[in-house]
Design an enzyme around this catalytic site. Structure first.
Site, mmCIF file in Angstrom:
data_model
loop_
_atom_site.group_PDB
_atom_site.id
_atom_site.type_symbol
_atom_site.label_atom_id
_atom_site.label_comp_id
_atom_site.label_asym_id
_atom_site.label_seq_id
_atom_site.Cartn_x
_atom_site.Cartn_y
_atom_site.Cartn_z
ATOM 1 C CB CYS A 1 24.308 29.572 43.401
ATOM 2 S SG CYS A 1 25.891 30.447 43.424
ATOM 3 C CB CYS B 1 27.069 26.575 45.130
ATOM 4 S SG CYS B 1 26.371 27.906 46.138
ATOM 5 C CG HIS C 1 28.700 32.207 45.392
ATOM 6 N ND1 HIS C 1 28.347 30.918 45.770
ATOM 7 C CD2 HIS C 1 30.020 32.331 45.709
ATOM 8 C CE1 HIS C 1 29.408 30.312 46.289
ATOM 9 N NE2 HIS C 1 30.426 31.157 46.253
ATOM 10 C CG HIS D 1 31.140 36.658 41.747
ATOM 11 N ND1 HIS D 1 29.883 37.002 42.226
ATOM 12 C CD2 HIS D 1 31.207 37.145 40.470
ATOM 13 C CE1 HIS D 1 29.216 37.657 41.283
ATOM 14 N NE2 HIS D 1 29.999 37.761 40.215
ATOM 15 C CD GLN E 1 32.684 39.679 36.145
ATOM 16 O OE1 GLN E 1 32.818 39.350 34.971
ATOM 17 N NE2 GLN E 1 31.706 40.475 36.565
#
Length: 368
Positions: free
Chosen positions: A70, A73, A184, A186, A188
């Site tokens: 990932c 991370c 993960h 997230h 944008q």
């Protein structure tokens, strides 16, 4: 709630990274300065039949996708990720595969060639909500959700200062089914060098209302939905969430500030605290309204960087193309080709289901 502290640094390839921490003085590894990254091979091409720009970014086909390592991370030697150092609260950094970011931008005004093109200036940033790989935004502590709100607001302010930027858009795709290439949690941020078509149409609607001598169209929609009540999902002192009267998607909620305010950066501390509560509650409803969490998309509409900012009203749209975890509404030729959506869901019944989907809301200052 805890206030946010920002620390900025430069990654080894020249990209910027910003850490948003919930306590001051947190040590951050220094990243050595490096030459700027290679120019982005993206372009804008003008469609004269719709009078809108289309973004051409073929290099993004090679971007990082779901895999064993990932990139969001925290780095832990020998594994090096996009984010140096150990655990972090929220991190924002320049996208390694940006759709925007070259020099220049679209020419001003309407005097352009029939087959016009222009550099795709602007900025693309990744917002990692936490170093915790497995906890989505809906399940993070309220203090962390508030930190995300502060990061959105801070980046909106900073990106709006860029000369090439016209419209800043914060968004999230949650789930591979709706386009997320990484698991993960997230989001944008895209800082566009023009006002995309949908935002332009909403801006023109607000301007037309002003020319008719009417008050803000978005304030009136929010008030009308609250008075009708049947589509309201949740409400706080500062925010109102409702399924719109003309909803297009199986599950769709609009989240409006109850004060006329242009963007996230203009919110007061109280409005940001309130936003963290109701936004988390809203995302939890998308997790629990069906037998399994629904993938969703979320996008914030804010004022343009410089154009008639008084007309804008900050708000979010959270929606899912899924009627259930396994049944998807796929817009077909009549909808995508004609731009005329056909909704197969009742907004009133959808709102009823979402109201019942987060039993914990009473303990967070959120009411239906």
């Amino acid at each position: 709630m805890t206030r946010t502290h920002r620390t900025s640094a430069t990654l080894p390839d020249g990209r910027s990274i910003h850490y948003y921490d919930e306590r001051p003085g947190r040590a951050r590894p220094s990243a050595p300065a490096a030459p700027p990254a290679a120019p982005v091979p993206s372009t804008l091409r003008w469609d004269p039949t719709t009078e809108d720009w289309v973004l051409m970014a073929p290099h993004r086909a090679a971007r990082t996708a779901l895999g064993p390592h990932c990139p969001l991370c925290a780095s832990s030697p020998p594994e090096v990720t996009e984010i140096p150092g150990g655990a972090y609260d929220v991190a924002v950094f320049d996208n390694r595969f940006p759709a925007l970011g070259g020099p220049g931008g679209p020419p001003a005004g309407g005097d352009r060639a029939l087959l016009a093109s222009a550099p795709a200036s602007g900025r693309c940033e990744v917002v990692s909500f936490s170093s915790d790989h497995d906890t989505p935004l809906a399940r993070l502590p309220l203090t962390r959700v508030r930190t995300v709100v502060d990061a959105w607001a801070d980046r909106t302010r900073e990106l709006n200062r860029m000369a090439a930027v016209e419209q800043v858009v914060c968004f999230e795709n949650r789930g591979a089914e709706v386009g997320a290439s990484l698991s993960h949690p997230h989001g944008q941020i895209y800082a566009y060098p023009w006002m995309p078509e949908r935002f332009r149409r909403m801006h023109e609607s607000a301007r037309a209302a002003e020319l008719r001598g009417e008050s803000c169209v978005f304030c009136r929609v929010r008030q009308a939905e609250e008075e009708a009540g049947s589509r309201v999902v949740a409400r706080t002192a500062h925010w109102s969430a409702f399924v719109p009267f003309a909803a297009r998607w199986p599950y769709e909620v609009h989240l409006y500030a109850r004060r006329h305010v242009p963007d996230l950066d203009a919110l007061t501390d109280g409005e940001r605290d309130d936003l963290a509560r109701i936004y988390r509650s809203l995302l939890r409803r998308f997790e629990s309204v069906a037998e399994a969490p629904l993938p969703y998309m979320a996008v914030w509409t804010q004022a343009a960087a410089r154009r008639e900012r008084h007309l804008a009203h900050v708000r979010a749209q959270v929606f899912s193309s899924h009627r259930s975890p396994t049944v998807v509404k796929r817009p077909a030729a009549g909808e995508l080709g004609a731009g005329a959506f056909v909704s197969e869901a009742s907004p009133e019944r959808t709102a009823e289901a979402l109201r019942a989907a987060d039993p914990a809301w009473e303990h967070e200052g959120v009411s239906a």
